[in-house]
Design a protein around this motif. Structure first.
Motif, PDB file in Angstrom:
ATOM      1  N   LEU A   1      -0.967  13.631  -4.461  1.00  0.00           N
ATOM      2  CA  LEU A   1      -2.325  14.125  -4.336  1.00  0.00           C
ATOM      3  C   LEU A   1      -2.982  13.599  -3.057  1.00  0.00           C
ATOM      4  O   LEU A   1      -2.669  12.512  -2.572  1.00  0.00           O
ATOM      5  CB  LEU A   1      -3.149  13.695  -5.557  1.00  0.00           C
ATOM      6  N   GLU A   2      -3.904  14.380  -2.546  1.00  0.00           N
ATOM      7  CA  GLU A   2      -4.641  13.999  -1.343  1.00  0.00           C
ATOM      8  C   GLU A   2      -5.537  12.805  -1.643  1.00  0.00           C
ATOM      9  O   GLU A   2      -6.237  12.773  -2.660  1.00  0.00           O
ATOM     10  CB  GLU A   2      -5.472  15.178  -0.865  1.00  0.00           C
ATOM     11  N   ILE A   3      -5.529  11.823  -0.748  1.00  0.00           N
ATOM     12  CA  ILE A   3      -6.304  10.599  -0.943  1.00  0.00           C
ATOM     13  C   ILE A   3      -7.089  10.297   0.317  1.00  0.00           C
ATOM     14  O   ILE A   3      -6.538  10.324   1.424  1.00  0.00           O
ATOM     15  CB  ILE A   3      -5.384   9.398  -1.262  1.00  0.00           C
ATOM     16  N   THR A   4      -8.382  10.019   0.152  1.00  0.00           N
ATOM     17  CA  THR A   4      -9.165   9.454   1.242  1.00  0.00           C
ATOM     18  C   THR A   4      -9.379   7.980   0.925  1.00  0.00           C
ATOM     19  O   THR A   4      -9.552   7.601  -0.238  1.00  0.00           O
ATOM     20  CB  THR A   4     -10.516  10.160   1.401  1.00  0.00           C
ATOM     21  N   GLY A   5      -9.391   7.132   1.952  1.00  0.00           N
ATOM     22  CA  GLY A   5      -9.343   5.708   1.703  1.00  0.00           C
ATOM     23  C   GLY A   5      -7.910   5.318   1.396  1.00  0.00           C
ATOM     24  O   GLY A   5      -6.955   5.992   1.812  1.00  0.00           O
ATOM     25  N   SER A   6      -7.726   4.238   0.643  1.00  0.00           N
ATOM     26  CA  SER A   6      -6.369   3.793   0.329  1.00  0.00           C
ATOM     27  C   SER A   6      -6.330   3.143  -1.040  1.00  0.00           C
ATOM     28  O   SER A   6      -7.261   2.445  -1.451  1.00  0.00           O
ATOM     29  CB  SER A   6      -5.872   2.797   1.384  1.00  0.00           C
ATOM     30  N   ILE A   7      -5.232   3.421  -1.741  1.00  0.00           N
ATOM     31  CA  ILE A   7      -4.984   2.792  -3.038  1.00  0.00           C
ATOM     32  C   ILE A   7      -4.138   1.541  -2.806  1.00  0.00           C
ATOM     33  O   ILE A   7      -3.056   1.633  -2.217  1.00  0.00           O
ATOM     34  CB  ILE A   7      -4.259   3.760  -3.988  1.00  0.00           C
ATOM     35  N   PRO A   8      -4.590   0.375  -3.250  1.00  0.00           N
ATOM     36  CA  PRO A   8      -3.807  -0.849  -3.051  1.00  0.00           C
ATOM     37  C   PRO A   8      -2.424  -0.757  -3.684  1.00  0.00           C
ATOM     38  O   PRO A   8      -2.260  -0.176  -4.766  1.00  0.00           O
ATOM     39  CB  PRO A   8      -4.653  -1.929  -3.732  1.00  0.00           C
ATOM     40  N   LYS A   9      -1.427  -1.340  -3.025  1.00  0.00           N
ATOM     41  CA  LYS A   9      -0.058  -1.292  -3.529  1.00  0.00           C
ATOM     42  C   LYS A   9       0.094  -2.056  -4.844  1.00  0.00           C
ATOM     43  O   LYS A   9       1.043  -1.810  -5.594  1.00  0.00           O
ATOM     44  CB  LYS A   9       0.891  -1.878  -2.481  1.00  0.00           C
ATOM     45  N   GLU A  10      -0.833  -2.969  -5.156  1.00  0.00           N
ATOM     46  CA  GLU A  10      -0.728  -3.734  -6.399  1.00  0.00           C
ATOM     47  C   GLU A  10      -0.959  -2.873  -7.637  1.00  0.00           C
ATOM     48  O   GLU A  10      -0.558  -3.244  -8.743  1.00  0.00           O
ATOM     49  CB  GLU A  10      -1.755  -4.874  -6.431  1.00  0.00           C
ATOM     50  N   ILE A  11      -1.624  -1.731  -7.451  1.00  0.00           N
ATOM     51  CA  ILE A  11      -1.920  -0.878  -8.608  1.00  0.00           C
ATOM     52  C   ILE A  11      -0.686  -0.067  -8.964  1.00  0.00           C
ATOM     53  O   ILE A  11      -0.175   0.712  -8.159  1.00  0.00           O
ATOM     54  CB  ILE A  11      -3.110   0.044  -8.312  1.00  0.00           C
TER      55      ILE A  11
ATOM     56  N   SER B   1     -12.924  18.234  -9.004  1.00  0.00           N
ATOM     57  CA  SER B   1     -12.853  16.931  -9.657  1.00  0.00           C
ATOM     58  C   SER B   1     -12.069  15.959  -8.798  1.00  0.00           C
ATOM     59  O   SER B   1     -11.176  16.361  -8.026  1.00  0.00           O
ATOM     60  CB  SER B   1     -12.188  17.059 -11.034  1.00  0.00           C
ATOM     61  N   GLU B   2     -12.395  14.678  -8.957  1.00  0.00           N
ATOM     62  CA  GLU B   2     -11.791  13.620  -8.155  1.00  0.00           C
ATOM     63  C   GLU B   2     -11.605  12.379  -9.019  1.00  0.00           C
ATOM     64  O   GLU B   2     -12.284  12.211 -10.028  1.00  0.00           O
ATOM     65  CB  GLU B   2     -12.697  13.260  -6.963  1.00  0.00           C
ATOM     66  N   LEU B   3     -10.700  11.510  -8.593  1.00  0.00           N
ATOM     67  CA  LEU B   3     -10.633  10.156  -9.139  1.00  0.00           C
ATOM     68  C   LEU B   3     -11.255   9.211  -8.119  1.00  0.00           C
ATOM     69  O   LEU B   3     -10.920   9.259  -6.934  1.00  0.00           O
ATOM     70  CB  LEU B   3      -9.176   9.737  -9.383  1.00  0.00           C
ATOM     71  N   HIS B   4     -12.189   8.375  -8.592  1.00  0.00           N
ATOM     72  CA  HIS B   4     -12.795   7.385  -7.705  1.00  0.00           C
ATOM     73  C   HIS B   4     -12.336   5.997  -8.128  1.00  0.00           C
ATOM     74  O   HIS B   4     -12.426   5.630  -9.312  1.00  0.00           O
ATOM     75  CB  HIS B   4     -14.323   7.469  -7.761  1.00  0.00           C
ATOM     76  N   LEU B   5     -11.853   5.228  -7.158  1.00  0.00           N
ATOM     77  CA  LEU B   5     -11.382   3.864  -7.384  1.00  0.00           C
ATOM     78  C   LEU B   5     -12.356   2.899  -6.719  1.00  0.00           C
ATOM     79  O   LEU B   5     -12.582   2.978  -5.505  1.00  0.00           O
ATOM     80  CB  LEU B   5      -9.978   3.685  -6.801  1.00  0.00           C
TER      81      LEU B   5
ATOM     82  N   ASP C   1     -13.446  -1.140  -6.146  1.00  0.00           N
ATOM     83  CA  ASP C   1     -13.066  -2.553  -6.212  1.00  0.00           C
ATOM     84  C   ASP C   1     -14.251  -3.339  -6.769  1.00  0.00           C
ATOM     85  O   ASP C   1     -15.376  -3.208  -6.270  1.00  0.00           O
ATOM     86  CB  ASP C   1     -12.698  -3.049  -4.813  1.00  0.00           C
ATOM     87  N   THR C   2     -14.026  -4.158  -7.795  1.00  0.00           N
ATOM     88  CA  THR C   2     -15.134  -4.909  -8.388  1.00  0.00           C
ATOM     89  C   THR C   2     -15.677  -5.968  -7.436  1.00  0.00           C
ATOM     90  O   THR C   2     -16.769  -6.501  -7.655  1.00  0.00           O
ATOM     91  CB  THR C   2     -14.719  -5.575  -9.706  1.00  0.00           C
ATOM     92  N   ARG C   3     -14.947  -6.294  -6.384  1.00  0.00           N
ATOM     93  CA  ARG C   3     -15.446  -7.235  -5.377  1.00  0.00           C
ATOM     94  C   ARG C   3     -16.388  -6.556  -4.382  1.00  0.00           C
ATOM     95  O   ARG C   3     -17.083  -7.229  -3.616  1.00  0.00           O
ATOM     96  CB  ARG C   3     -14.271  -7.856  -4.621  1.00  0.00           C
ATOM     97  N   ASN C   4     -16.368  -5.230  -4.375  1.00  0.00           N
ATOM     98  CA  ASN C   4     -17.232  -4.463  -3.474  1.00  0.00           C
ATOM     99  C   ASN C   4     -17.681  -3.225  -4.225  1.00  0.00           C
ATOM    100  O   ASN C   4     -17.267  -2.101  -3.933  1.00  0.00           O
ATOM    101  CB  ASN C   4     -16.485  -4.098  -2.193  1.00  0.00           C
ATOM    102  N   PHE C   5     -18.554  -3.428  -5.215  1.00  0.00           N
ATOM    103  CA  PHE C   5     -18.826  -2.397  -6.207  1.00  0.00           C
ATOM    104  C   PHE C   5     -19.664  -1.237  -5.679  1.00  0.00           C
ATOM    105  O   PHE C   5     -19.754  -0.202  -6.312  1.00  0.00           O
ATOM    106  CB  PHE C   5     -19.528  -3.026  -7.422  1.00  0.00           C
ATOM    107  N   GLY C   6     -20.255  -1.365  -4.523  1.00  0.00           N
ATOM    108  CA  GLY C   6     -21.160  -0.328  -4.044  1.00  0.00           C
ATOM    109  C   GLY C   6     -20.498   0.875  -3.418  1.00  0.00           C
ATOM    110  O   GLY C   6     -21.165   1.875  -3.153  1.00  0.00           O
ATOM    111  N   SER C   7     -19.176   0.823  -3.177  1.00  0.00           N
ATOM    112  CA  SER C   7     -18.511   1.939  -2.510  1.00  0.00           C
ATOM    113  C   SER C   7     -17.118   2.124  -3.080  1.00  0.00           C
ATOM    114  O   SER C   7     -16.550   1.218  -3.695  1.00  0.00           O
ATOM    115  CB  SER C   7     -18.422   1.700  -0.996  1.00  0.00           C
ATOM    116  N   ALA C   8     -16.553   3.321  -2.867  1.00  0.00           N
ATOM    117  CA  ALA C   8     -15.215   3.619  -3.363  1.00  0.00           C
ATOM    118  C   ALA C   8     -14.165   3.132  -2.377  1.00  0.00           C
ATOM    119  O   ALA C   8     -14.298   3.333  -1.164  1.00  0.00           O
ATOM    120  CB  ALA C   8     -15.059   5.112  -3.601  1.00  0.00           C
ATOM    121  N   GLN C   9     -13.123   2.507  -2.895  1.00  0.00           N
ATOM    122  CA  GLN C   9     -12.004   2.130  -2.039  1.00  0.00           C
ATOM    123  C   GLN C   9     -11.108   3.328  -1.778  1.00  0.00           C
ATOM    124  O   GLN C   9     -10.495   3.434  -0.715  1.00  0.00           O
ATOM    125  CB  GLN C   9     -11.197   1.002  -2.681  1.00  0.00           C
ATOM    126  N   ALA C  10     -11.025   4.227  -2.763  1.00  0.00           N
ATOM    127  CA  ALA C  10     -10.207   5.432  -2.596  1.00  0.00           C
ATOM    128  C   ALA C  10     -10.788   6.559  -3.427  1.00  0.00           C
ATOM    129  O   ALA C  10     -11.375   6.324  -4.491  1.00  0.00           O
ATOM    130  CB  ALA C  10      -8.759   5.171  -3.004  1.00  0.00           C
TER     131      ALA C  10
END
Length: 495
Positions: A34-44, A454-458, A460-469
């Motif tokens: 799927l198309e992704i803007t931003g980046s999904i951490p490899k740990e997930i 529709s989208e999935l928004h990820l 980070d709880t360390r930076n809750f104000g914006s989407a990481q991906a």
């Protein structure tokens, strides 16, 4: 059941629960990379499973509620920074027989007397999807669950826990003890429609039935969610009551009772001999965040609570129901002594007064003291309602942000995905097995009503104000009910 099949509707009715955002999706298939803007951490590494009521045919009943649709399961596989999508209906008896008949056959919500034919099991399997010992369980609280393959989403069939299921019903919100791996469950209307019987039961980590207790509730009413501590089980009762004679006359399964107290069943978790039913003024208990015991033995119970009938489409006997905009759920905390002989609950406190629902915690801390709560929340100034209102449809809960509340510090954060976006129930993904409580990511399905996708928004709880991906989906998803994150290692071990 009628003697003659009612006419077959050819289109979904022009009602709010079937239009705009609420228009049925009816898609099965898959899409990889799927198309992704931003980046999904490899740990997930894992799968986000969710279910939506998604009718394959228009109902022949007028004004059918939005969550009477067939269960359609979405699986979002996330690993190595990539996301893949698969979706498939649960092959319930209802789904199969309607597909063979090319039409709807099920009648009113949980009213078998209005069906066009007789069903052995009426389940739509559309309320929650949970992972248990290598299987997905598609749950609807009026029946046993349906088992599915977690990889292919193939339906295996009804699941009775190898012949051990003691109740004819099964909760949509079973709880897994993160330490003992005990699977804690219950069923209400446990002996059939209109019965006040509640059956509490649990399975040990080997899948063997370890507890079974039968109770009689003060009244036959809905118990949608519940909560568990180390030593207690809590059953919050919604004052929506059932009457068999009303159902036989073609009426609704549920009717709001504004005179009924908010009952809270309290049962010892192990070796129980009986239960107490505590009570408080009439209220609508929403979904539970968590419960735990204090060192002094008191129970702390956090849940969404409203003083209005949240299921407004099932009014009281006089037809009275609140308008949707009047309904507000607050994050509410009850603290009480489970051994008290005074069964009147002490007045609760409000942790968050914003309108919210679908609370989640870091599930590694379920049944124990928690300090982080995540949820959907409505904050009106951040949404362009002039643009989105004509496209919203109606019936489903509407929230426009994700919230994060730290119970200990009082810190309250919100994430707004956009001024034409609405959010669905989130799941929490810990940063690792040894991460501090609440350190990880929140993942949620988001609908952009302006773009119609529709989208999935990820987040980070360390930076809750914006989407990481942000993950772009190839289809528009109807609002769902519940879902869960399953770690990739758990899937690999259990398959």
């Amino acid at each position: 059941m009628t003697n003659e099949l009612p006419p077959v509707p050819q289109a979904f009715p022009d009602l709010p629960q079937f239009q705009g955002l609420m228009k049925p999706c009816r898609f099965e298939g898959e899409a990889n990379h799927l198309e992704i803007t931003g980046s999904i951490p490899k740990e997930i590494d894992g799968v986000f499973y969710r279910v939506m009521p998604d009718p394959q045919f228009p109902a022949f009943q007028p004004n059918d509620p939005w969550f009477n649709g067939d269960g359609n399961i979405s699986a979002f596989h996330i690993s190595n920074g990539m996301a893949h999508f698969k979706q498939r209906y649960v092959r319930t008896e209802k789904f199969i027989r309607e597909r063979e008949a090319h039409r709807a056959l099920l009648g009113k919500y949980r009213n078998k007397f209005t069906d066009a034919i007789s069903f052995k099991i009426r389940s739509t399997a559309n309320t929650n999807i949970v992972h248990f010992r290598g299987k997905l369980l598609a749950c609807k609280e009026d029946s046993p669950p349906y088992a599915m393959d977690p990889i292919t989403l193939e339906t295996f069939g009804l699941y009775d826990f190898d012949g051990q299921l003691p109740s004819c019903t099964f909760t949509a919100h079973p709880k897994m003890d993160p330490i003992s791996k005990e699977f804690v469950c219950f069923g209400y209307e446990a002996k059939g429609d209109g019965t006040p019987d509640v059956c509490y039961f649990s399975f040990d980590k080997e899948g063997k039935l370890s507890e079974e207790v039968w109770m009689v509730a003060p009244v036959c009413a809905m118990i949608h969610d519940f909560a568990v501590t180390d030593n207690w089980v809590l059953f919050p009762m919604i004052p929506q009551t059932c009457d068999i004679e009303r159902m036989k006359a073609g009426g609704e399964h549920w009717q709001w009772d504004p005179e009924l107290p908010f009952y809270l069943g309290v049962l010892p978790r192990h070796n129980a001999k009986g239960s107490d039913w505590f009570h408080a003024p009439n209220a609508f208990p929403g979904h539970s965040a968590n419960a735990y015991e204090t060192p002094s033995g008191e129970i702390v119970f956090d849940l969404a609570l409203s003083n209005k009938n949240v299921f407004f489409w099932w009014p009281d006997k006089h037809g009275h129901a609140p308008s949707p905009h009047e309904i507000v759920n607050n994050m509410t905390r009850f603290t009480f002594d489970p051994l008290s002989t005074n069964l009147e609950l002490p007045p609760p406190s409000k942790l968050v007064t914003d309108d919210l629902e679908f609370a989640k915690i870091d599930e590694r801390f379920m049944m124990r003291k928690h300090k982080h709560i995540f949820f959907d929340v409505m904050d009106h100034p951040h949404t362009d309602f002039a643009t989105v209102a004509p496209k919203m449809g109606g019936g489903a809960p509407i929230y426009n942000a994700l919230g994060h509340f730290n119970v200990e510090s009082g810190k309250y954060e919100r994430y707004f995905p956009g001024n034409t976006h609405l959010v669905q129930e989130p799941v929490f993904i810990p940063r690792g097995n040894d991460a501090e409580e609440g350190d990880g990511w929140l993942l949620a399905l988001v609908n952009d009503l302006n773009a119609g996708n529709s989208e999935l928004h990820l987040v980070d709880t360390r930076n809750f104000g914006s989407a990481q991906a942000v993950v772009k989906l190839p289809v528009r998803m109807r609002p769902g009910l519940h879902g869960n994150w399953v770690d990739g290692e758990e899937l690999r071990v259990s398959v």
